[in-house]
Design a protein around this motif. Structure first.
Motif, mmCIF file in Angstrom:
data_model
loop_
_atom_site.group_PDB
_atom_site.id
_atom_site.type_symbol
_atom_site.label_atom_id
_atom_site.label_comp_id
_atom_site.label_asym_id
_atom_site.label_seq_id
_atom_site.Cartn_x
_atom_site.Cartn_y
_atom_site.Cartn_z
ATOM 1 N N VAL A 37 4.280 12.006 -6.958
ATOM 2 C CA VAL A 37 5.660 12.424 -6.644
ATOM 3 C C VAL A 37 6.654 11.639 -7.489
ATOM 4 N N GLY A 38 6.467 10.345 -7.584
ATOM 5 C CA GLY A 38 7.382 9.495 -8.332
ATOM 6 C C GLY A 38 6.752 8.144 -8.571
ATOM 7 N N THR A 39 7.468 7.306 -9.278
ATOM 8 C CA THR A 39 6.925 5.993 -9.609
ATOM 9 C C THR A 39 7.447 4.879 -8.708
ATOM 10 N N SER A 82 15.848 6.585 -1.960
ATOM 11 C CA SER A 82 15.687 7.618 -2.977
ATOM 12 C C SER A 82 14.392 7.365 -3.721
ATOM 13 N N ILE A 83 13.957 8.358 -4.476
ATOM 14 C CA ILE A 83 12.740 8.252 -5.276
ATOM 15 C C ILE A 83 13.078 8.534 -6.738
ATOM 16 N N PHE A 84 12.495 7.735 -7.615
ATOM 17 C CA PHE A 84 12.672 7.899 -9.056
ATOM 18 C C PHE A 84 11.312 8.142 -9.712
ATOM 19 N N ASP A 85 11.340 8.819 -10.845
ATOM 20 C CA ASP A 85 10.192 8.904 -11.744
ATOM 21 C C ASP A 85 10.601 8.194 -13.027
ATOM 22 N N GLY A 86 10.176 6.956 -13.177
ATOM 23 C CA GLY A 86 10.689 6.133 -14.270
ATOM 24 C C GLY A 86 12.173 5.923 -14.076
ATOM 25 N N ASP A 87 12.985 6.320 -15.056
ATOM 26 C CA ASP A 87 14.438 6.192 -14.942
ATOM 27 C C ASP A 87 15.108 7.464 -14.428
ATOM 28 N N THR A 88 14.318 8.463 -14.083
ATOM 29 C CA THR A 88 14.872 9.757 -13.677
ATOM 30 C C THR A 88 14.996 9.852 -12.165
ATOM 31 N N PRO A 89 16.202 10.058 -11.653
ATOM 32 C CA PRO A 89 16.368 10.234 -10.199
ATOM 33 C C PRO A 89 15.861 11.605 -9.769
ATOM 34 N N LEU A 90 15.103 11.648 -8.678
ATOM 35 C CA LEU A 90 14.478 12.893 -8.236
ATOM 36 C C LEU A 90 15.193 13.549 -7.052
ATOM 37 N N PHE A 91 16.226 12.900 -6.533
ATOM 38 C CA PHE A 91 16.928 13.462 -5.380
ATOM 39 C C PHE A 91 18.196 14.227 -5.784
ATOM 40 N N TYR A 92 18.495 14.291 -7.073
ATOM 41 C CA TYR A 92 19.771 14.885 -7.528
ATOM 42 C C TYR A 92 19.557 16.253 -8.161
ATOM 43 N N GLU A 93 20.384 17.196 -7.728
ATOM 44 C CA GLU A 93 20.451 18.505 -8.376
ATOM 45 C C GLU A 93 21.881 19.025 -8.255
ATOM 46 N N LYS A 94 22.591 18.982 -9.354
ATOM 47 C CA LYS A 94 24.006 19.333 -9.359
ATOM 48 C C LYS A 94 24.222 20.775 -8.884
ATOM 49 N N GLY A 95 25.228 20.934 -8.019
ATOM 50 C CA GLY A 95 25.609 22.252 -7.549
ATOM 51 C C GLY A 95 24.980 22.662 -6.240
ATOM 52 N N GLU A 96 23.911 21.984 -5.850
ATOM 53 C CA GLU A 96 23.299 22.290 -4.554
ATOM 54 C C GLU A 96 24.053 21.542 -3.447
ATOM 55 N N TYR A 97 23.691 21.802 -2.186
ATOM 56 C CA TYR A 97 24.373 21.142 -1.078
ATOM 57 C C TYR A 97 24.308 19.625 -1.254
ATOM 58 N N ALA A 98 25.480 19.000 -1.301
ATOM 59 C CA ALA A 98 25.605 17.547 -1.501
ATOM 60 C C ALA A 98 24.879 17.086 -2.765
ATOM 61 N N ASN A 99 24.671 18.008 -3.712
ATOM 62 C CA ASN A 99 23.966 17.728 -4.964
ATOM 63 C C ASN A 99 22.544 17.221 -4.730
ATOM 64 N N LYS A 148 0.823 -1.208 0.000
ATOM 65 C CA LYS A 148 0.000 0.000 0.000
ATOM 66 C C LYS A 148 0.859 1.261 0.000
ATOM 67 N N ALA A 149 2.015 1.205 0.643
ATOM 68 C CA ALA A 149 2.926 2.357 0.630
ATOM 69 C C ALA A 149 3.409 2.638 -0.781
ATOM 70 N N GLU A 150 3.737 1.586 -1.524
ATOM 71 C CA GLU A 150 4.156 1.761 -2.919
ATOM 72 C C GLU A 150 3.007 2.296 -3.768
ATOM 73 N N GLU A 151 1.809 1.812 -3.523
ATOM 74 C CA GLU A 151 0.643 2.293 -4.264
ATOM 75 C C GLU A 151 0.382 3.770 -3.955
ATOM 76 N N TYR A 152 0.570 4.159 -2.691
ATOM 77 C CA TYR A 152 0.355 5.558 -2.309
ATOM 78 C C TYR A 152 1.369 6.477 -2.986
ATOM 79 N N LEU A 153 2.619 6.043 -3.053
ATOM 80 C CA LEU A 153 3.637 6.839 -3.733
ATOM 81 C C LEU A 153 3.232 7.090 -5.182
ATOM 82 N N GLN A 154 2.812 6.055 -5.872
ATOM 83 C CA GLN A 154 2.436 6.198 -7.277
ATOM 84 C C GLN A 154 1.206 7.088 -7.442
ATOM 85 N N ALA A 155 0.252 6.970 -6.519
ATOM 86 C CA ALA A 155 -0.953 7.791 -6.592
ATOM 87 C C ALA A 155 -0.671 9.255 -6.254
ATOM 88 N N SER A 156 0.392 9.501 -5.479
ATOM 89 C CA SER A 156 0.714 10.867 -5.056
ATOM 90 C C SER A 156 1.214 11.733 -6.201
#
Length: 474
Positions: free
Chosen positions: A120-122, A273-290, A110-118
């Motif tokens: 936010v990510g897949t 971590s959370i992904f949307d398909g093959d895209t990582p959602l926790f990464y942003e280059k140049g920010e604190y710890a990316n 159900k937690a996985e189903e909730y994530l997908q319904a939210s």
């Protein structure tokens, strides 16, 4: 794997027994074995009946009939049984075909189903680093007139003068001196390698193994990340392999957080971590710890709800014997890059965008992984939903060795609860985030708190041997 492929596996491997397994609230697996000839397509439709009243925290005797529904995607051939056996993990259903709301594995689904319904990510990915000890001997007793425990290891610092070796061979591991030494100091290379071989054989992808910090045989084996429920399944397999391999070697393995006084305990650092398909959602280059803004809000949710989370991620009285300053215990509710004195560490060495993740270091392996991972995900999603900024709330970043701060500086850092009862109080006061998407229910939370309160009381009312040292001569 399809049902057809499971039945083919049974036939091709001359399987004699099919072992149907489920997990209880504490995270311990239970099983019922059927002759392979009795398992067919209908078994996967009708399930396997069992008595729910005999499982702590499940059902009363007046409504005890329950059903295990096998999951064909969660199977492995048992490497330990004398008779060829296929193990299948199951979900729990009521006799009328409803998913049982107290089934930990169903909660993870159900937690996985909730994530997908939210939206936010897949998928959420988890990777636990579950530490353990390998002892040569363990004895314990708790009765009316006696209370004691005793463990021993050929590696232990206290055995530098042991005579039973037929001439002491030396090379014992000092207290806090066990991190990655080579043989002959590390005596457990082969047993860990055998554990890894068997883990690979049953389908887990092992990444590395090594000796850990504590004396007396502390170890760690890392296996590759996967989705939430699959990783929880893998962790149960991991513990099964570790326990039984140790037994085959005439030793005993324990995931108990603090089996030894005065040295490091065993944690379960959980990378996520959370992904949307093959895209990582926790990464942003140049920010604190990316880290992306989403990752920061996820961190904020975990740190904000941490006192309540610990009732699920550190759910034993022994958990809080580990969570004391000075033993690399992550008691400080802050985040930091590469800093192992913080509750949340951001790995920065050799990290790719897809490898960008957070590491919650506070949990331990007394946790039921289905419940713990689900609770962490829900806390993080609540942080994303409410845009909880950990920096604004004073949760870091803290890029210092927190143990070396002054008492005044430490006083400004929020710490984890000091006892299981305190964590349960926090869960009672703060559990709305767990009810999102009906992942957890109020009934489950109330029942869980009651079950864990009974464990805490059972420990608190018993006489501790050290009390004799303190008070017998009063």
């Amino acid at each position: 794997m399809s049902v057809e492929n499971v039945l083919k596996t049974i036939k091709d491997n001359a399987i004699e027994w099919v072992d149907f397994r489920f997990v209880d609230l504490s995270g311990r697996a239970h099983h019922i074995s059927l002759p392979a000839r009795e398992v067919d397509e209908e078994t996967f439709v009708n399930g396997v009946a069992f008595d729910g009243s005999s499982i702590a925290g499940f059902r009363g005797i007046e409504e005890s009939d329950m059903v295990m529904m096998p999951d064909p995607d969660a199977t492995f051939i048992d490497p330990f049984t004398a008779h060829p056996t296929l193990n299948i993990m199951c979900n729990i259903y009521t006799p009328d075909g409803e998913r049982y709301e107290r089934d930990p594995r169903s909660i993870a689904a159900k937690a996985e189903e909730y994530l997908q319904a939210s939206g936010v990510g897949t998928a959420a990915f988890f990777a636990p680093e579950s530490e353990f000890f390998i002892f040569d001997d363990v004895r314990y007793e708790s009765s009316m007139n006696s209370s004691s425990f005793y463990v021993d290891s050929e590696e232990a610092a206290w055995n530098t003068n042991r005579k039973e070796e037929g001439g002491n061979l030396g090379f014992k591991i000092k207290v806090k001196g066990g991190y990655v030494p080579v043989a002959p100091v590390d005596t457990q290379q082969d047993i860990r390698s055998e554990m890894c071989r068997l883990l690979e054989e049953v389908g887990l992808r092992v990444e590395r193994h090594h000796h850990e910090v504590a004396t007396a045989g502390q170890a760690e084996i890392n296996f590759r990340f996967d989705t939430l429920k699959k990783t929880a399944d893998n962790l149960l397999v991991y513990k099964y392999i570790v326990h039984n391999t140790a037994r085959q070697y005439g030793k005993v393995a324990t995931f108990m957080p603090k089996p030894l006084f005065g040295d490091n305990g065993s944690g379960m650092h959980v990378h996520q971590s959370i992904f949307d398909g093959d895209t990582p959602l926790f990464y942003e280059k140049g920010e604190y710890a990316n880290l992306s803004e989403m990752a920061l809000h996820y961190i904020g949710g975990i740190l904000y709800h941490a006192p309540a989370l610990l009732a699920l991620t550190n759910p034993s009285t022994n958990s809080f014997k580990r969570l004391v300053p000075g033993y690399e215990a992550p008691v400080n509710l802050v985040f930091s890059k590469g800093n192992r004195s913080a509750a949340i560490r951001i790995p920065v060495a050799a990290v790719t965008p897809k490898g960008c993740r957070i590491e919650f270091r506070t949990p331990d392996s007394t946790a039921n992984p289905y419940l713990a991972f689900s609770a962490m995900l829900l806390a993080g999603l609540d942080g994303i939903k409410r845009k909880i900024n950990p920096v604004e709330l004073g949760y870091g970043p803290m890029d210092k060795n927190i143990y070396e701060l002054t008492d005044e500086q430490k006083a400004e850092i929020r710490s984890v609860p000091g006892t299981l009862d305190e964590a349960l109080d926090a869960l009672k006061a703060d559990h709305e985030f767990l009810l999102a998407g009906d992942v957890f229910t109020k009934d489950f939370i109330d029942n869980y708190i009651e079950l864990k309160r009974s464990e805490a009381k059972a420990v608190s009312i018993r006489i501790h041997p050290h009390e004799y040292s303190l008070y017998f001569d009063c």
